[in-house]
Design a protein around this motif. Structure first.
Motif, mmCIF file in Angstrom:
data_model
loop_
_atom_site.group_PDB
_atom_site.id
_atom_site.type_symbol
_atom_site.label_atom_id
_atom_site.label_comp_id
_atom_site.label_asym_id
_atom_site.label_seq_id
_atom_site.Cartn_x
_atom_site.Cartn_y
_atom_site.Cartn_z
ATOM 1 N N VAL A 1 -4.415 4.380 10.818
ATOM 2 C CA VAL A 1 -4.401 3.952 9.413
ATOM 3 C C VAL A 1 -3.514 2.720 9.246
ATOM 4 O O VAL A 1 -3.886 1.742 8.575
ATOM 5 C CB VAL A 1 -3.935 5.101 8.498
ATOM 6 C CG1 VAL A 1 -3.660 4.593 7.082
ATOM 7 C CG2 VAL A 1 -4.986 6.208 8.455
ATOM 8 N N VAL A 2 -2.344 2.752 9.868
ATOM 9 C CA VAL A 2 -1.434 1.603 9.759
ATOM 10 C C VAL A 2 -2.024 0.378 10.449
ATOM 11 O O VAL A 2 -1.897 -0.754 9.941
ATOM 12 C CB VAL A 2 -0.052 1.960 10.331
ATOM 13 C CG1 VAL A 2 0.863 0.728 10.344
ATOM 14 C CG2 VAL A 2 0.589 3.071 9.503
ATOM 15 N N MET B 1 6.961 -3.951 9.632
ATOM 16 C CA MET B 1 6.666 -3.741 8.217
ATOM 17 C C MET B 1 7.856 -3.084 7.523
ATOM 18 O O MET B 1 8.664 -2.402 8.154
ATOM 19 C CB MET B 1 5.420 -2.856 8.067
ATOM 20 C CG MET B 1 4.175 -3.459 8.681
ATOM 21 S SD MET B 1 2.792 -2.282 8.824
ATOM 22 C CE MET B 1 2.251 -2.188 7.120
ATOM 23 N N VAL B 2 7.963 -3.292 6.228
ATOM 24 C CA VAL B 2 8.926 -2.551 5.417
ATOM 25 C C VAL B 2 8.325 -1.177 5.140
ATOM 26 O O VAL B 2 7.196 -1.076 4.659
ATOM 27 C CB VAL B 2 9.231 -3.283 4.094
ATOM 28 C CG1 VAL B 2 10.188 -2.462 3.239
ATOM 29 C CG2 VAL B 2 9.799 -4.673 4.367
ATOM 30 N N CYS C 1 -1.212 -6.141 5.075
ATOM 31 C CA CYS C 1 -0.136 -5.360 4.464
ATOM 32 C C CYS C 1 1.140 -5.485 5.282
ATOM 33 O O CYS C 1 1.117 -5.311 6.501
ATOM 34 C CB CYS C 1 -0.572 -3.895 4.374
ATOM 35 S SG CYS C 1 0.732 -2.747 3.884
ATOM 36 N N ASN C 2 2.271 -5.767 4.596
ATOM 37 C CA ASN C 2 3.549 -5.801 5.316
ATOM 38 C C ASN C 2 4.607 -4.907 4.671
ATOM 39 O O ASN C 2 5.771 -4.936 5.071
ATOM 40 C CB ASN C 2 4.064 -7.236 5.487
ATOM 41 C CG ASN C 2 4.570 -7.851 4.188
ATOM 42 O OD1 ASN C 2 4.529 -7.251 3.117
ATOM 43 N ND2 ASN C 2 5.051 -9.089 4.275
ATOM 44 N N HIS D 1 0.831 -1.202 0.000
ATOM 45 C CA HIS D 1 0.000 0.000 0.000
ATOM 46 C C HIS D 1 0.870 1.258 0.000
ATOM 47 O O HIS D 1 2.011 1.236 0.444
ATOM 48 C CB HIS D 1 -0.878 0.064 1.259
ATOM 49 C CG HIS D 1 -2.139 -0.731 1.196
ATOM 50 N ND1 HIS D 1 -2.157 -2.104 1.258
ATOM 51 C CD2 HIS D 1 -3.445 -0.339 1.082
ATOM 52 C CE1 HIS D 1 -3.418 -2.535 1.204
ATOM 53 N NE2 HIS D 1 -4.209 -1.475 1.092
ATOM 54 N N VAL D 2 0.267 2.331 -0.467
ATOM 55 C CA VAL D 2 0.763 3.683 -0.204
ATOM 56 C C VAL D 2 -0.347 4.414 0.536
ATOM 57 O O VAL D 2 -1.509 4.397 0.105
ATOM 58 C CB VAL D 2 1.125 4.433 -1.496
ATOM 59 C CG1 VAL D 2 1.449 5.902 -1.184
ATOM 60 C CG2 VAL D 2 2.312 3.774 -2.191
ATOM 61 N N ALA D 3 -0.001 5.025 1.657
ATOM 62 C CA ALA D 3 -0.952 5.818 2.437
ATOM 63 C C ALA D 3 -0.595 7.289 2.279
ATOM 64 O O ALA D 3 0.526 7.696 2.589
ATOM 65 C CB ALA D 3 -0.906 5.421 3.908
#
Length: 343
Positions: free
Chosen positions: A152-153, A251-252, A161-162, A53-55
């Motif tokens: 959000v994360v 997470m990365v 999502c990782n 993802h992109v937040a």
């Protein structure tokens, strides 16, 4: 919970796996270092990237009243609508490279429609105050914005999502980023201030004069949270909080350009171990980003002259992370391929 440093117990073993791939030692350059970093973050020599993802966090800045941007403040709201309609650069690059995009209104002036799976609202206020005259945020507001990033994360981690990139939208936010860089890195302000959205020479001189005035107003502040509240923005605070939460989850973290790296400076000042989880996707064309990267001893994957923000560098660099992971998982070793090693 605290951000834990990456466990390097298996680093030598992971490096041995990379070195035994069918290639001359080090022949894949930065991809090998990237593969090792992801392996260490995930504590396996067969890492997987799931639900990338992109937040993008969006907010307005009261300092725009001082003429520090080439664009009017209304553009923040208009660009969020563009994100929601799928027409911005970050939408295009996420679709191109297989990332999902989530946009968060953490402080935009104006009202948006109800939340959707890819658009959420944790609005702290309708933009920050004009920091030339009073702190941009109260401490409570800065903490609330950081919590918005964490929430959000939390949601994205729950989806599986990782690997997560952080982007921003906020007319005037290069001013906040420059001021935070100036104070956190103890660099002269003129080395930290750039053209942002495309200022002329005269506009740049004006911007530097305004930011010099702001910096003097808060020169007694030293603590990261105090600096963030006085001279930051809701979106920068959200990114800092989000990065810290992502690191807590292991997470990365894909770090975008000048604004996102300024938010990382805050996160790093609070929890230095966050850097272990950060992949620096590119070197921005915005003045000062090179100095930020040098301070963090970061090696960016790309240098394309980008200065758009939005997380675009994250989306563009993601295929390189995929390539590094694919190399670990799919490339044969000398032994498995029956290839002779160098004598």
């Amino acid at each position: 919970m605290p951000v834990l440093p990456v466990n390097k117990q298996h680093q030598a073993a992971f490096q041995q796996v990379i070195d035994q791939k069918t290639k001359p030692l080090g022949a894949l350059g930065a991809l090998e270092a990237l593969a090792l970093q992801v392996a260490l973050i995930q504590q396996t020599d067969t890492p997987q990237l799931t639900k990338p993802h992109v937040a993008v966090f969006a907010a307005d800045h009261g300092l725009t009243a001082e003429g520090v941007s080439a664009y009017p403040a209304d553009v923040t709201y208009q660009m969020v609508e563009n994100f929601r309609a799928g027409g911005a650069a970050i939408n295009v690059f996420c679709r191109q490279n297989g990332l999902q995009l989530v946009v968060c209104d953490v402080g935009v002036r104006g009202i948006f429609e109800e939340n959707t799976p890819d658009f959420v609202k944790f609005k702290v206020a309708h933009g920050t105050q004009n920091m030339r005259h009073q702190p941009a945020m109260t401490t409570d507001e800065a903490e609330a914005a950081m919590d918005a990033g964490r929430l959000v994360v939390d949601g994205l981690h729950h989806r599986g999502c990782n690997i997560l990139g952080f982007g921003e939208m906020g007319i005037g936010n290069t001013s906040s980023a420059s001021l935070l860089m100036h104070r956190l890195l103890q660099l002269p302000l003129d080395q930290c201030v750039g053209r942002g959205t495309g200022l002329t020479d005269d506009q740049l001189i004006h911007k530097l004069a305004i930011l010099t005035d702001v910096a003097r107003r808060y020169e007694s502040l030293t603590q990261p949270m105090d600096l963030l509240a006085a001279m930051g923005g809701f979106e920068l605070a959200a990114i800092a909080g989000g990065m810290l939460r992502a690191a807590e989850y292991g997470m990365v973290i894909l770090v975008d350009g000048f604004i996102a790296t300024a938010a990382l400076l805050v996160a790093h000042a609070l929890e230095p171990a966050v850097l272990n989880y950060c992949v620096f996707t590119h070197q921005s064309d915005e003045a000062g980003h090179r100095l930020m990267l040098a301070h963090l001893n970061a090696r960016p994957l790309l240098s394309l002259g980008l200065r758009l923000g939005e997380g675009t560098g994250c989306a563009l660099a993601y295929p390189l992370v995929q390539a590094a992971v694919a190399m670990l998982n799919q490339m044969a070793s000398f032994a498995s391929a029956g290839v002779s090693v160098k004598e």
